[in-house]
Design a protein around this motif. Structure first.
Motif, short mmCIF file in Angstrom:
data_model
loop_
_atom_site.label_atom_id
_atom_site.label_comp_id
_atom_site.label_asym_id
_atom_site.label_seq_id
_atom_site.Cartn_x
_atom_site.Cartn_y
_atom_site.Cartn_z
N ARG A 98 156.67 37.50 95.72
CA ARG A 98 156.64 38.57 96.72
C ARG A 98 156.73 39.98 96.12
O ARG A 98 156.05 40.87 96.58
N ALA A 99 157.60 40.17 95.10
CA ALA A 99 157.69 41.47 94.42
C ALA A 99 157.81 42.64 95.38
O ALA A 99 157.08 43.62 95.30
N ILE A 100 158.75 42.50 96.29
CA ILE A 100 159.08 43.62 97.18
C ILE A 100 159.79 44.69 96.36
O ILE A 100 160.52 44.38 95.43
N PHE A 101 159.54 45.96 96.69
CA PHE A 101 160.34 47.03 96.07
C PHE A 101 161.70 47.02 96.77
O PHE A 101 161.82 47.49 97.90
N SER A 102 162.71 46.47 96.09
CA SER A 102 163.96 46.21 96.79
C SER A 102 164.72 47.49 97.10
O SER A 102 165.50 47.53 98.04
N ARG A 103 164.47 48.56 96.33
CA ARG A 103 165.21 49.80 96.59
C ARG A 103 164.40 50.77 97.44
O ARG A 103 164.84 51.89 97.70
N LEU A 104 163.23 50.36 97.86
CA LEU A 104 162.48 51.15 98.83
C LEU A 104 162.70 50.54 100.21
O LEU A 104 162.91 49.32 100.32
N THR A 105 162.65 51.37 101.24
CA THR A 105 162.82 50.82 102.57
C THR A 105 161.58 49.99 102.92
O THR A 105 160.54 50.08 102.27
N VAL A 106 161.73 49.20 103.98
CA VAL A 106 160.60 48.39 104.45
C VAL A 106 159.42 49.29 104.77
O VAL A 106 158.27 49.03 104.40
N ARG A 107 159.71 50.40 105.43
CA ARG A 107 158.63 51.34 105.78
C ARG A 107 157.97 51.89 104.52
O ARG A 107 156.74 51.95 104.43
N GLU A 108 158.79 52.27 103.54
CA GLU A 108 158.21 52.81 102.29
C GLU A 108 157.38 51.75 101.58
O GLU A 108 156.32 52.06 101.01
N ASN A 109 157.84 50.51 101.60
CA ASN A 109 157.06 49.43 101.01
C ASN A 109 155.68 49.37 101.66
O ASN A 109 154.66 49.28 100.98
N LEU A 110 155.66 49.44 102.99
CA LEU A 110 154.38 49.37 103.70
C LEU A 110 153.52 50.59 103.38
O LEU A 110 152.31 50.48 103.16
N GLU A 111 154.18 51.75 103.29
CA GLU A 111 153.41 52.97 102.98
C GLU A 111 152.82 52.91 101.58
O GLU A 111 151.72 53.40 101.34
N MET A 112 153.55 52.29 100.65
CA MET A 112 153.00 52.15 99.30
C MET A 112 151.76 51.26 99.31
O MET A 112 150.84 51.47 98.53
N GLY A 113 151.75 50.29 100.22
CA GLY A 113 150.57 49.45 100.34
C GLY A 113 149.33 50.26 100.69
O GLY A 113 148.21 49.90 100.33
N ALA A 114 149.55 51.37 101.38
CA ALA A 114 148.43 52.23 101.78
C ALA A 114 148.30 53.42 100.86
O ALA A 114 147.71 54.44 101.23
N PHE A 115 148.79 53.29 99.64
CA PHE A 115 148.89 54.44 98.73
C PHE A 115 147.59 55.21 98.56
O PHE A 115 147.57 56.43 98.51
N GLN A 116 146.47 54.48 98.47
CA GLN A 116 145.19 55.14 98.19
C GLN A 116 144.60 55.82 99.41
O GLN A 116 143.64 56.58 99.28
N ARG A 117 145.14 55.50 100.56
CA ARG A 117 144.52 56.03 101.77
C ARG A 117 145.09 57.39 102.12
O ARG A 117 146.24 57.70 101.81
N THR A 118 144.29 58.21 102.77
CA THR A 118 144.77 59.54 103.14
C THR A 118 144.71 59.76 104.65
O THR A 118 145.11 60.80 105.15
N ASP A 119 144.19 58.76 105.38
CA ASP A 119 144.06 58.90 106.83
C ASP A 119 145.38 58.58 107.52
O ASP A 119 145.67 57.44 107.85
#
Lengths: 248, 303
Positions: A98-119
């Motif tokens: 799974r490799a969740i970022f354990s010290r990032l919040t759930v929301r931040e984890n999801l936002e990192m998933g969209a890192f390349q997007r700007t919309d």
């Protein structure tokens, strides 16, 4: 690196591996893999521990450079492309464990998933969609990823990968360490994701489950493809039944 | 009593400087698990960047007289710019080629960069201290019976401002979140579409900007700049980062103030000549009894 820049795959094949050799240091965990995934398919890659399943996925997503062989995606070679650029080409990878970022919040984890997007608006909409698929994440958006249970972390890992709006999703052992009920939930989600238009390459040790959802499958044995067939044929084959489905 | 208040103010002033420098160590350690031993030299080079910029403007006394705040800001930005450019070069030339080498290699490379920069500046300055132009308005205010110079107030305020800005950057921006993601798991960060190399450079840049600003301010405060000026503050800030827990941003801030105050009080309790000893005794004690520091996470020993 290589001379010929011509497309290596027919337009219909979404992903194509051609004689891919890859691994760590001197040890080549995969020794010449050739496989195709067509648009819209769920393809299962099954095999024992150490057969080279994760190495295959890590090579596709660019974390490992193939020693030789070619990888094509949507008609273009991607075997020398950096991992972050592979994401922007439409491939997301749900890593093993799974490799969740354990010290990032759930929301931040999801936002990192969209890192390349700007919309921004699109990202927010997709975040809503993901917590719609996994309502348990909605209540935990502000919690640190590390506080989630194993099942929730798997949901987050999948949701996070979806945030990039991939056309091809690589999934590494999504059932690992989950209760049977949760495995069921996760696999139903995988089917839903596929129905919504995402092609899936699924690595699993749980062959029974994988072959239920997959259209086709490959059996990987010590770094090479031992068998390739439709999921139904694989379920019926002696090799698979004895070795991977635990039947006698 | 006044004396203790005075010592506290001294400690907070110095502690702020340590904290700002310590952030650079902790940020880089966070993403690379490497101590950038040349970080103190970024501080020193920042001070010189500010110094030579002011030097170039020396004859424009009208500017200095009429707009001291602009001159000060110019010096600080020049210092930050100098350190940032150096940090980018440092990362690209001395550290990135060793990214996959054993962990000791970049560490030794960092020590090499540190020695190189210090000696370059020794040559360049002919090993002489440069008197930093007096740009900061002299004067002080009385708080009760205690006399606090303007520059001290400025230093305290500026270090808090910089820490606040860094904290917002790390915690609230997308790039800051990416830095935290890379710090936690580089491969997974790459799978998110994060350009890991770029993020590592940005981490160096953030730390260097703080070090450069701190260098200029410290030089204004001590009224001189010298090639060796980065050594002690650098190693003390490193101590501060370890005290707080290397890799932890709040830890570096805490460690900086803790060290600044300890040093300041020790001048009264033990004697001014032992001031520097205190920092290193603290370092040794922490390394023996609590190597992960006050805020750090207990980490499994790595190979």
């Amino acid at each position: 690196m290589r001379e010929d820049a011509a497309p290596v795959v027919a337009q219909s094949a979404h992903l194509e591996l051609d004689g891919v050799v890859s691994g760590y240091g001197q040890i080549m965990a995969i020794k010449g893999i050739t496989l195709q995934v067509q648009t819209g398919e769920i393809v299962a890659l099954i095999g024992a521990n150490g057969a080279g399943k994760s190495t295959t996925l890590r090579t596709i997503s660019g974390l490992l450079r193939p020693r030789s062989g070619r990888i094509g995606f949507e008609g273009e070679r991607i075997d020398a492309v950096a991992p972050h650029k592979i994401v922007s080409r439409g491939i997301s990878h749900v890593p093993e464990g799974r490799a969740i970022f354990s010290r990032l919040t759930v929301r931040e984890n999801l936002e990192m998933g969209a890192f390349q997007r700007t919309d921004r608006a699109g990202i927010e909409a997709d975040l809503d969609r993901v917590v719609g698929i996994f309502p348990r994440l909605r209540e935990r958006l502000k919690q640190d990823g590390g506080t989630l249970s194993g099942g929730e972390q798997q949901m987050l890992a999948i949701g996070r990968a979806l945030m990039a709006r991939p056309r091809l999703l690589l999934m590494d052992e999504p059932s690992m360490g989950l209760s049977p009920v949760l495995v069921e939930t996760i696999f139903n989600t995988i089917i839903d994701i596929n129905r919504n238009g995402t092609t899936i390459l699924l690595v699993e040790q749980n062959a029974a489950m994988a072959l239920q959802v997959a259209t086709r499958g490959y059996v990987l044995e010590s770094g090479a493809i031992a068998l390739e067939a439709s999921a139904a044929e694989l379920r019926a084959s002696d090799l698979v039944r004895k070795t991977y489905l635990g039947e006698v | 009593m006044e004396q203790w208040i005075q010592l506290t103010i001294d400690g907070i002033t110095l502690g702020g400087v340590y904290a700002v420098i310590a952030l650079g160590y902790t940020l880089v350690y966070g993403v690379l698990r490497m101590i950038n031993f040349a970080h103190g030299e970024l501080f020193m080079m920042g001070a010189f960047g500010g110094f030579y910029t002011l030097d170039a403007f020396e004859n424009h006394t009208t500017m200095n007289d009429s707009l001291p705040s602009l001159t000060i800001a110019l010096a600080i930005f020049a210092g930050m710019g100098t350190s940032v450019i150096l940090a980018i070069l440092m990362e690209r030339l001395a550290y990135r080629p060793l990214r996959h080498a054993p962990r000791l290699a970049p560490l030794i490379s960092a020590i090499g960069v540190s020695i190189l920069l210090r000696n370059l500046m020794l040559r360049w300055t002919n090993a002489r201290r440069q008197v930093f132009p007096q740009v900061f308005p002299r004067g002080s205010i009385e708080i009760g019976d205690v006399n606090v110079t303007y520059i001290r107030i400025f230093l305290v305020a500026l270090s808090i401002l910089f820490m606040l800005l860094l904290y917002i950057f790390i915690q609230r921006t997308k790039t800051g979140t990416a830095i935290r993601a890379v710090a936690e798991d580089r491969d997974t960060a790459a799978l998110m579409g994060i350009d890991v190399d770029r993020t590592i450079v940005l981490t160096f840049v953030s730390g260097a900007a703080l070090a450069g600003a701190a260098g200029v301010c410290y030089a204004m405060y001590t009224t001189n700049a010298a090639a060796g000026m980065g050594f002690l503050p650098g190693i003390k800030a490193f101590t501060a980062a370890v005290l707080g827990g290397i890799g932890s941003v709040p830890g570096a801030m805490f460690g900086g103030y803790f060290l600044g105050l300890s040093e300041s009080y020790s001048t009264k309790l033990i004697g001014a000549q032992y001031k520097d000893v205190v920092a290193f005794v603290l370092l040794v004690l922490v390394l023996i009894f609590r190597p992960w520091g006050f805020f750090g996470k207990r980490e499994d020993r790595r190979a």
